[in-house]
Write an enzyme that holds these catalytic residues in place. Structure first.
Site, PDB file in Angstrom:
ATOM      1  N   HIS A 175     -24.402  17.788  33.028  1.00  0.00           N
ATOM      2  CA  HIS A 175     -25.255  18.760  32.299  1.00  0.00           C
ATOM      3  C   HIS A 175     -25.700  19.743  33.183  1.00  0.00           C
ATOM      4  O   HIS A 175     -25.080  20.091  34.231  1.00  0.00           O
ATOM      5  CB  HIS A 175     -26.439  17.786  31.626  1.00  0.00           C
ATOM      6  CG  HIS A 175     -27.326  17.103  32.511  1.00  0.00           C
ATOM      7  ND1 HIS A 175     -27.893  17.564  33.629  1.00  0.00           N
ATOM      8  CD2 HIS A 175     -27.665  15.840  32.784  1.00  0.00           C
ATOM      9  CE1 HIS A 175     -28.625  16.800  34.476  1.00  0.00           C
ATOM     10  NE2 HIS A 175     -28.564  15.598  33.958  1.00  0.00           N
ATOM     11  N   HIS A 223     -26.792  19.189  36.770  1.00  0.00           N
ATOM     12  CA  HIS A 223     -25.387  19.186  37.783  1.00  0.00           C
ATOM     13  C   HIS A 223     -25.065  20.521  38.112  1.00  0.00           C
ATOM     14  O   HIS A 223     -24.590  20.924  39.300  1.00  0.00           O
ATOM     15  CB  HIS A 223     -24.407  18.436  37.151  1.00  0.00           C
ATOM     16  CG  HIS A 223     -24.758  17.180  36.815  1.00  0.00           C
ATOM     17  ND1 HIS A 223     -24.791  16.539  35.429  1.00  0.00           N
ATOM     18  CD2 HIS A 223     -24.995  15.960  37.449  1.00  0.00           C
ATOM     19  CE1 HIS A 223     -24.849  15.412  35.349  1.00  0.00           C
ATOM     20  NE2 HIS A 223     -25.176  14.905  36.591  1.00  0.00           N
ATOM     21  N   CYS A 268     -34.589  -1.383  38.585  1.00  0.00           N
ATOM     22  CA  CYS A 268     -34.039  -0.485  37.498  1.00  0.00           C
ATOM     23  C   CYS A 268     -32.815  -0.220  37.646  1.00  0.00           C
ATOM     24  O   CYS A 268     -32.099   0.408  38.698  1.00  0.00           O
ATOM     25  CB  CYS A 268     -35.016   0.806  37.770  1.00  0.00           C
ATOM     26  SG  CYS A 268     -34.162   2.166  36.508  1.00  0.00           S
ATOM     27  N   CYS A 304     -31.877   3.524  38.059  1.00  0.00           N
ATOM     28  CA  CYS A 304     -31.820   4.182  39.321  1.00  0.00           C
ATOM     29  C   CYS A 304     -31.101   3.448  40.518  1.00  0.00           C
ATOM     30  O   CYS A 304     -30.926   4.020  41.545  1.00  0.00           O
ATOM     31  CB  CYS A 304     -33.471   3.762  39.851  1.00  0.00           C
ATOM     32  SG  CYS A 304     -34.675   5.033  39.134  1.00  0.00           S
ATOM     33  N   CYS A 307     -40.669   2.118  35.308  1.00  0.00           N
ATOM     34  CA  CYS A 307     -39.866   3.240  36.565  1.00  0.00           C
ATOM     35  C   CYS A 307     -40.267   4.471  36.039  1.00  0.00           C
ATOM     36  O   CYS A 307     -40.122   4.992  35.093  1.00  0.00           O
ATOM     37  CB  CYS A 307     -38.271   2.888  36.251  1.00  0.00           C
ATOM     38  SG  CYS A 307     -37.398   4.263  37.037  1.00  0.00           S
ATOM     39  N   HIS A 339     -37.277   6.631  34.627  1.00  0.00           N
ATOM     40  CA  HIS A 339     -36.367   6.264  33.376  1.00  0.00           C
ATOM     41  C   HIS A 339     -37.767   5.769  32.156  1.00  0.00           C
ATOM     42  O   HIS A 339     -37.304   5.594  31.213  1.00  0.00           O
ATOM     43  CB  HIS A 339     -35.574   5.188  33.532  1.00  0.00           C
ATOM     44  CG  HIS A 339     -34.547   5.729  34.464  1.00  0.00           C
ATOM     45  ND1 HIS A 339     -34.285   5.453  35.672  1.00  0.00           N
ATOM     46  CD2 HIS A 339     -33.425   6.463  34.134  1.00  0.00           C
ATOM     47  CE1 HIS A 339     -33.370   5.798  36.020  1.00  0.00           C
ATOM     48  NE2 HIS A 339     -32.655   6.704  35.231  1.00  0.00           N
ATOM     49  N   LYS A 356     -36.909  17.144  28.803  1.00  0.00           N
ATOM     50  CA  LYS A 356     -36.316  16.710  29.926  1.00  0.00           C
ATOM     51  C   LYS A 356     -35.175  16.798  29.785  1.00  0.00           C
ATOM     52  O   LYS A 356     -34.879  16.352  28.564  1.00  0.00           O
ATOM     53  CB  LYS A 356     -37.057  15.520  30.490  1.00  0.00           C
ATOM     54  CG  LYS A 356     -38.151  15.731  31.489  1.00  0.00           C
ATOM     55  CD  LYS A 356     -38.521  14.134  31.975  1.00  0.00           C
ATOM     56  CE  LYS A 356     -38.191  13.875  33.556  1.00  0.00           C
ATOM     57  NZ  LYS A 356     -38.686  12.727  33.896  1.00  0.00           N
ATOM     58  N   LYS A 381     -29.350  12.856  28.089  1.00  0.00           N
ATOM     59  CA  LYS A 381     -28.654  12.583  26.969  1.00  0.00           C
ATOM     60  C   LYS A 381     -29.136  12.067  25.711  1.00  0.00           C
ATOM     61  O   LYS A 381     -28.961  12.315  24.702  1.00  0.00           O
ATOM     62  CB  LYS A 381     -27.387  11.826  27.485  1.00  0.00           C
ATOM     63  CG  LYS A 381     -26.205  11.577  26.655  1.00  0.00           C
ATOM     64  CD  LYS A 381     -25.208  10.900  27.577  1.00  0.00           C
ATOM     65  CE  LYS A 381     -25.706   9.484  28.088  1.00  0.00           C
ATOM     66  NZ  LYS A 381     -26.285   8.957  26.707  1.00  0.00           N
TER      67      LYS A 381
HETATM   68 ZN   LIG Z   1     -35.151   4.231  36.775  1.00  0.00          ZN
END
Ligand SMILES: [Zn+2]
Length: 529
Positions: free
Chosen positions: A21, A24, A130, A133, A147, A150, A305, A308
């Protein structure tokens, strides 16, 4: 090439469980600008990127997609490699950690070196993990039990792990960071890292049971029931790609041990892995540290944010095909804030491309070459050394100062002042043209005013000199457009061709932005979840 003039730059290697995305693209383009800029200045450069294939979440995503893990990471890694053309990336090397034969021997060697120092111990561990992560969290790190990256509740895990004695390296790490031997940019991120280290470092788990990893990953040397933690594995790519631990370590000597600068470009979510864990790992293995870690921020799209699952993961390739590679690169470099997240909208990209490129840089050259064509039969003045006493001295001085201003900004990895410096020379060029009014000089010259004719030559000489400087200095930021600008300034058979606009004026899209198609479960941590 002496070591003093070598520059090694890397991006983080993304997990390949989803499509690339715009986040990146930001990191790749930033690293690419650093690489191209140093090449332009005559330094030897090696620019590495790649993909992190050995994450547990790739196993999960492959299962969901109903293919083998190797097939899954193979086809997804290709999508990252294929950003090369739409983003005009100049990376010299691309490592795939699961398939590249250079990777495993180096990871194993680093492990053994740390083991020889007595830096590992095995113990039972209970924690909250997580999977997004690929990280255990301490209870106090979880905001409201979820987390921070996330927003998911990490699963409780109890297992045997190998632990790395990170706590041993607190003093050495502080010394490396406080002395500036390892520079963390921007300063805000450096201060966060220092506060984290000063608070005291805890040993961390560096392996996973092979059963939980479904056999995917690199086994711990001497303990095949355990797989080396994916972060340990992934960080090593910066040296394994140079042949570390393999049959030919010369690239490692040249680009890591003996290069003047070793720079990692990473997202803010993985600062700690690069500015603390990676350094400790290298200290334990007795290897040189990177010289700088530059931490960039996250992007959002239309206020959301990058994610996806939220359906707003804008595809960089689609953006480039719609607006052009240079326009996408320019927006990322010119508008993305050094601190704090930046919101992407197509309107902002179009505004920047029109004001800075079509109406700015492109237009200055277009009007200059049009004058040369009209009044000087396309005979362009040869490049002349600028002098403070020369006509148009404000513009000449701005041109002279431009390379240094860009050097200074990029030495801090600060892309906005670097691109702003280019725009300020364009503005000085337009001011110069408005003040000197070469079209009026031309009319007077036609009435046999010799002073006006001489001044017209000088003015066109200064303007084409400014266009040359701009075409060269814009190269790292706008590789395509600057090559075309330079071509237009290099006349065939003594006279230039009638100029055509280099940067098209853009229209904001009427239909919604192209989105990256979803590819399996999971999310991506280092460039925004
Ligand atoms: Zn996470």
């Amino acid at each position: 090439m002496t070591g003093k003039s070598r520059f090694y730059v890397t991006t983080a290697i993304p997990y390949v469980n989803a499509e690339p995305h715009l986040g990146h693209a930001l990191e790749l383009v930033q690293a690419d600008v650093l690489a191209r800029h140093r090449r332009l200045r005559g330094q030897g450069v090696r620019f590495l990127t790649g993909t992190d294939d050995n994450a547990l979440k790739n196993v999960t995503a492959a299962r969901a997609a109903g293919v083998t893990v190797a097939e899954f990471v193979g086809s997804n890694a290709a999508r990252f490699y294929q950003l090369r053309r739409p983003l005009a990336l100049s990376f010299d090397d691309f490592i795939k950690t699961s398939a590249d034969p250079r990777h495993r021997p180096g990871v194993v060697r680093l492990w053994r070196q740390c083991a020889d120092r007595g830096d590992f111990y095995r113990r039972s561990y209970q924690g909250r993990y997580c999977a997004g992560c690929e990280q255990f969290y301490a209870p106090e790190e979880l905001a409201g039990g979820v987390c921070p990256e996330h927003g998911l509740v990490p699963e409780p895990v109890t297992e045997q792990n190998w632990f790395f004695r990170l706590s041993r390296y607190t003093g050495e790490l502080l010394d490396a960071l406080e002395s500036g031997r390892v520079r963390i940019e921007p300063t805000t991120r450096r201060n966060e890292v220092l506060a984290f280290v000063r608070a005291g470092l805890r040993d961390f788990s560096v392996s996973r049971p092979a059963a939980r990893a479904h056999g995917w990953g690199i086994p711990v040397p001497g303990d095949p029931d355990q797989i080396i933690y994916v972060w340990w594995d992934a960080l090593a790519n910066y040296v394994t790609s140079l042949g570390y631990g393999g049959p030919d370590e010369q690239p490692y000597q040249d680009w890591w041990v003996n290069s003047a600068e070793r720079v990692h470009v990473v997202g803010k979510g993985i600062t700690r892995f690069h500015a603390v864990y990676w350094l400790a790992l290298l200290l334990a293995a007795g290897q040189p540290l990177p010289t700088a870690v530059y931490v960039h921020e996250y992007l959002s799209v239309d206020g959301a944010k990058l994610s996806k699952s939220a359906g707003n993961a804008v595809s960089p390739s689609e953006l480039a095909s719609r607006f052009g590679t240079d326009a996408v690169r320019w927006w990322l470099l010119r508008d993305v804030a050094r601190l704090g997240d930046t919101d992407f909208t197509a309107e902002r990209l179009v505004h920047r491309a029109n004001s800075d490129l079509a109406n700015g840089l492109g237009n200055l050259q277009q009007r200059t070459l049009t004058l040369v064509h009209k009044y000087r039969h396309g005979r362009i003045a040869p490049p002349a050394p600028a002098s403070p006493a020369a006509p148009g001295s404000e513009l000449s001085l701005a041109c002279q100062a431009l390379p240094h201003r860009i050097d200074q900004a990029l030495a801090r990895f600060d892309f906005r002042p670097a691109t702003a410096a280019i725009c300020s020379v364009v503005q000085a060029g337009n001011r110069f043209a408005e003040t000197e009014r070469p079209w009026e000089l031309a009319r007077r010259a036609e009435r046999r005013d010799h002073a006006a004719a001489a001044r017209l030559d000088e003015v066109l000489g200064v303007l084409t000199g400014a266009c040359r400087t701009l075409a060269t200095e814009a190269g790292p930021f706008l590789p395509g457009g600057s090559a075309t600008l330079s071509e237009q300034l290099s006349p065939q058979h003594g006279a230039i061709a009638p100029p055509v606009p280099v940067f098209a004026r853009q229209q904001p899209p009427a239909d919604p932005l192209p989105l990256a198609p979803a590819l399996g479960a999971g999310c991506r941590r280092d460039l925004g979840p």
